[in-house]
Design an enzyme around this catalytic site. Structure first.
Site, PDB file in Angstrom:
ATOM      1  N   ILE A 155     -11.751   1.993  15.607  1.00 52.81           N
ATOM      2  CA  ILE A 155     -12.764   2.449  16.566  1.00 52.81           C
ATOM      3  C   ILE A 155     -13.874   1.403  16.702  1.00 52.81           C
ATOM      4  CG2 ILE A 155     -14.468   4.248  17.060  1.00 52.81           C
ATOM      5  CD1 ILE A 155     -12.656   6.206  15.452  1.00 52.81           C
ATOM      6  N   GLY A 156     -14.349   0.906  15.564  1.00 56.86           N
ATOM      7  CA  GLY A 156     -15.448  -0.075  15.584  1.00 56.86           C
ATOM      8  C   GLY A 156     -15.066  -1.360  16.293  1.00 56.86           C
ATOM      9  N   GLU A 157     -13.794  -1.750  16.183  1.00 64.38           N
ATOM     10  CA  GLU A 157     -13.349  -3.008  16.785  1.00 64.38           C
ATOM     11  C   GLU A 157     -13.066  -2.878  18.271  1.00 64.38           C
ATOM     12  OE1 GLU A 157      -9.934  -4.277  14.431  1.00 64.38           O
ATOM     13  OE2 GLU A 157     -11.091  -3.878  12.611  1.00 64.38           O
ATOM     14  N   MET A 213      -9.373   8.659  18.799  1.00 63.50           N
ATOM     15  CA  MET A 213     -10.526   8.352  19.648  1.00 63.50           C
ATOM     16  C   MET A 213     -10.124   7.920  21.050  1.00 63.50           C
ATOM     17  SD  MET A 213     -13.719   8.599  19.694  1.00 63.50           S
ATOM     18  CE  MET A 213     -14.624   8.522  18.158  1.00 63.50           C
ATOM     19  N   ARG A 214      -8.981   7.202  21.164  1.00 65.07           N
ATOM     20  CA  ARG A 214      -8.556   6.791  22.515  1.00 65.07           C
ATOM     21  C   ARG A 214      -8.313   8.007  23.403  1.00 65.07           C
ATOM     22  NH1 ARG A 214      -4.319   2.691  20.140  1.00 65.07           N
ATOM     23  NH2 ARG A 214      -4.426   4.410  18.699  1.00 65.07           N
ATOM     24  N   ARG A 226      -2.717  -2.161  -3.185  1.00 65.93           N
ATOM     25  CA  ARG A 226      -3.929  -1.402  -2.901  1.00 65.93           C
ATOM     26  C   ARG A 226      -3.895  -0.143  -3.755  1.00 65.93           C
ATOM     27  NH1 ARG A 226      -5.596   1.972   2.451  1.00 65.93           N
ATOM     28  NH2 ARG A 226      -7.690   2.450   1.749  1.00 65.93           N
ATOM     29  N   GLU A 242      -7.817  -5.857   5.483  1.00 64.90           N
ATOM     30  CA  GLU A 242      -7.767  -5.470   4.064  1.00 64.90           C
ATOM     31  C   GLU A 242      -6.612  -6.160   3.349  1.00 64.90           C
ATOM     32  OE1 GLU A 242      -8.252  -1.466   5.749  1.00 64.90           O
ATOM     33  OE2 GLU A 242      -9.149  -0.932   3.828  1.00 64.90           O
ATOM     34  N   LYS A 272       3.267   0.703   3.122  1.00 63.81           N
ATOM     35  CA  LYS A 272       2.892  -0.326   4.092  1.00 63.81           C
ATOM     36  C   LYS A 272       3.021  -1.662   3.379  1.00 63.81           C
ATOM     37  CE  LYS A 272      -0.693   1.661   7.010  1.00 63.81           C
ATOM     38  NZ  LYS A 272      -2.144   1.784   7.070  1.00 63.81           N
ATOM     39  N   ASN A 280       0.870  -1.175   0.000  1.00 63.34           N
ATOM     40  CA  ASN A 280       0.000   0.000   0.000  1.00 63.34           C
ATOM     41  C   ASN A 280       0.909   1.228   0.000  1.00 63.34           C
ATOM     42  OD1 ASN A 280      -1.807   2.025   0.519  1.00 63.34           O
ATOM     43  ND2 ASN A 280      -2.632   1.129   2.399  1.00 63.34           N
ATOM     44  N   HIS A 336     -13.063   2.432   0.899  1.00 60.24           N
ATOM     45  CA  HIS A 336     -13.038   1.356   1.912  1.00 60.24           C
ATOM     46  C   HIS A 336     -13.713   0.090   1.397  1.00 60.24           C
ATOM     47  CE1 HIS A 336     -12.955   4.540   5.375  1.00 60.24           C
ATOM     48  NE2 HIS A 336     -11.720   4.135   5.090  1.00 60.24           N
ATOM     49  N   HIS A 371     -17.350   1.094   9.001  1.00 62.50           N
ATOM     50  CA  HIS A 371     -15.890   1.006   9.078  1.00 62.50           C
ATOM     51  C   HIS A 371     -15.400   2.305   9.714  1.00 62.50           C
ATOM     52  CE1 HIS A 371     -11.725   0.145   7.552  1.00 62.50           C
ATOM     53  NE2 HIS A 371     -11.661   1.434   7.799  1.00 62.50           N
ATOM     54  N   LEU A 372     -14.884   2.201  10.941  1.00 62.89           N
ATOM     55  CA  LEU A 372     -14.534   3.404  11.710  1.00 62.89           C
ATOM     56  C   LEU A 372     -13.058   3.395  12.061  1.00 62.89           C
ATOM     57  CD1 LEU A 372     -17.564   3.137  14.184  1.00 62.89           C
ATOM     58  CD2 LEU A 372     -17.506   4.317  11.974  1.00 62.89           C
ATOM     59  N   ARG A 375     -11.323  14.824   9.115  1.00 61.67           N
ATOM     60  CA  ARG A 375     -12.216  15.271   8.029  1.00 61.67           C
ATOM     61  C   ARG A 375     -13.590  15.604   8.594  1.00 61.67           C
ATOM     62  NH1 ARG A 375     -11.235  10.035   4.600  1.00 61.67           N
ATOM     63  NH2 ARG A 375      -8.965  10.103   4.552  1.00 61.67           N
TER      64      ARG A 375
HETATM   65  P1  ADP Z   1      -6.677   3.735   9.859  1.00 60.77           P
HETATM   66  O1  ADP Z   1      -7.894   4.310   9.213  1.00 60.77           O
HETATM   67  O2  ADP Z   1      -5.507   4.673   9.840  1.00 60.77           O
HETATM   68  O3  ADP Z   1      -6.355   2.321   9.424  1.00 60.77           O
HETATM   69  P2  ADP Z   1      -7.473   2.471  12.352  1.00 60.77           P
HETATM   70  O4  ADP Z   1      -8.484   1.573  11.730  1.00 60.77           O
HETATM   71  O5  ADP Z   1      -6.249   1.856  12.926  1.00 60.77           O
HETATM   72  O6  ADP Z   1      -7.052   3.665  11.405  1.00 60.77           O
HETATM   73  O7  ADP Z   1      -8.235   3.285  13.522  1.00 60.77           O
HETATM   74  C1  ADP Z   1      -7.612   4.288  14.239  1.00 60.77           C
HETATM   75  C2  ADP Z   1      -8.605   4.810  15.282  1.00 60.77           C
HETATM   76  O8  ADP Z   1      -8.989   3.733  16.141  1.00 60.77           O
HETATM   77  C3  ADP Z   1      -8.013   5.904  16.150  1.00 60.77           C
HETATM   78  O9  ADP Z   1      -8.954   6.944  16.336  1.00 60.77           O
HETATM   79  C4  ADP Z   1      -7.799   5.173  17.475  1.00 60.77           C
HETATM   80  O10 ADP Z   1      -7.854   6.025  18.581  1.00 60.77           O
HETATM   81  C5  ADP Z   1      -8.978   4.221  17.463  1.00 60.77           C
HETATM   82  N1  ADP Z   1      -8.787   3.170  18.462  1.00 60.77           N
HETATM   83  C6  ADP Z   1      -7.865   2.189  18.488  1.00 60.77           C
HETATM   84  N2  ADP Z   1      -7.963   1.470  19.643  1.00 60.77           N
HETATM   85  C7  ADP Z   1      -8.981   2.036  20.352  1.00 60.77           C
HETATM   86  C8  ADP Z   1      -9.572   1.772  21.619  1.00 60.77           C
HETATM   87  N3  ADP Z   1      -9.139   0.789  22.410  1.00 60.77           N
HETATM   88  N4  ADP Z   1     -10.598   2.558  22.023  1.00 60.77           N
HETATM   89  C9  ADP Z   1     -11.050   3.570  21.250  1.00 60.77           C
HETATM   90  N5  ADP Z   1     -10.527   3.874  20.045  1.00 60.77           N
HETATM   91  C10 ADP Z   1      -9.505   3.117  19.605  1.00 60.77           C
END
Ligand code: ADP
Length: 395
Positions: free
Chosen positions: A328-330, A280-281, A87, A381, A17, A10, A176, A204-205, A237
């Protein structure tokens, strides 16, 4: 035949990557990131099995970095590399699925650069370098947009005069796609449903975020549009704003197009709303300590996400489940919980114990008993790109 190895690449404008995927093993033995390419601080970081390494390569460009990655791949595969999957962000209307890379298809990717000026030229650069370094290996391009080429016209057309579409390719494309496809297939497998008879909403977050409505394995609508700026609130964004905001800022504040672009793409979203961070963390932590900006950013993020999922439901004949994926979603029980709270009219409800346990790469259902499925499914992915590459090699 022994299990085959595919190198997935990628390429960004200053980064690469990479991941080595074996068709029989879900664990990735080798993965890494070459970053700050073209600068004095260029470096490659990688993980081989459990060993982490890095190499400083001052001034290295894409080709120099790939030349260093090559021996790593050779030693990890004992020289048994079967293909490379790239990609590629934008496939326009031309690429409706993955394609074998040839000089002609590479030209096609370059020709789409006006639609993705930051991404497609970088993708093409990486492809060119690997084609030179690995002239005898089959290489495949997998497009972020291709999965959404099944959108019906009423979902992909903007309410603009037709010539902008026919002469200038202005329409909704969506992104995505590789992730939405991967997790929707996993959702069907996990639920014991045939992919071609199943209906999903996917969120997808990650740093970029999008929703997608998937019917019988096909994308029917998605929140991103001509560019990845449309739709949800993201890390930096803005997502949807009144399109007149551009002229408002230009007329009243005398802002240039570049300044407005930077505002909407790099300074808005979670970062802009919170005034604190795009991560988000960090925002969850700050919210728990009473930070007003972080609290508002999370409220807006979840409300807009719920609104988008409800809107996407218009594309489904029925709902077999909602899937949360991306960083975020995971991982974020809070975001899932606040989002689902606004979707009571879709009869959605969470089991909060299951929700709080489903973090850190786990897969499973988090809905309350008797309510529609809500699944957490880690996206992959790289694996999907490797699978697409293998499928083309089989033909
Ligand atoms: P990318 O789009 O760059 O691939 P990722 O899918 O890795 O990004 O997602 C990054 C986001 O996921 C960041 O906002 C990060 O803070 C959030 N994230 C990762 N782990 C956690 C967690 N344990 N709790 C909340 N948000 C998280």
């Amino acid at each position: 035949m022994p299990a085959r190895n595919i190198l997935v690449i990628n390429c960004g404008s200053s980064s690469i990557k990479f991941a080595l995927i074996n068709e029989d093993h879900t664990n990735t033995r080798l993965s890494g990131l070459a970053e700050r390419l073209g600068s004095p601080d260029a470096q490659i970081r990688w993980r081989l099995d459990d060993q982490k390494e890095n190499l400083i390569l001052p001034g290295a460009d894409h080709r120099a970095a790939l030349a260093k990655i090559l021996p790593l791949v050779e030693s990890a595969t004992n020289g048994q590399l079967h293909g490379i999957g790239h990609r590629v962000v934008h496939g326009g209307e031309h690429f409706t699925s993955a394609c074998l890379l040839t000089p002609a298809s590479l030209e096609g990717i370059r020709a789409l650069s006006p639609l993705a000026p930051l991404h497609n030229p970088a993708n093409a650069l990486g492809i060119e370098a690997t084609m030179r370094l690995f002239p005898n290996l089959p290489q495949v391009a997998v497009f972020d947009t291709a999965f959404h080429q099944s959108l019906p016209e009423h979902a992909y057309r903007y309410a603009l005069p037709e010539h902008l579409y026919t002469e200038h390719a202005v329409r909704r494309y969506g992104f995505h796609g590789t992730s939405h496809r991967y997790v929707s297939v996993r959702a069907a497998e996990l639920s014991g449903l045939p992919v071609d008879d199943s209906c999903w909403l996917v969120a997808h977050l990650g740093n970029g975020s999008s929703t997608c409505a998937i019917v019988n394995g096909e994308s029917r609508d998605t929140s991103m549009g001509l560019t990845p700026l449309e739709g949800l609130v993201m890390g930096t964004r803005s997502g949807d704003v009144d399109p007149n905001l551009h002229s408002h800022l230009a007329r009243n504040l005398k802002w240039s197009l570049e300044k407005i672009d930077t505002l909407l793409n790099n300074e808005s979203g979670l970062l802009g709303l919170s005034g604190l961070s795009n991560d988000m963390r960090t925002l969850e932590q700050a919210r728990s300590e009473g930070h007003a900006g972080a609290t508002l950013a999370i409220e807006v993020f979840c409300y807009r996400l719920a609104k988008s999922l409800a809107a996407m439901s218009c594309a489904l004949p029925r709902l077999d489940g909602i899937v949360f994926t991306g960083g975020i979603g995971e991982n974020s029980a809070l975001i899932r919980s606040k989002t689902v709270e606004s979707l009571k009219l879709l009869n959605l409800s969470l089991d909060e114990t299951l929700n709080s346990e489903m973090v850190g790469g786990q897969t499973g259902a988090i809905n309350a008993a008797g309510h529609p499925r809500i699944l957490v499914i880690p996206t992959n992915e790289e694996r999907q790109i490797a699978l697409d590459t293998l499928e083309l090699l089989n033909r």
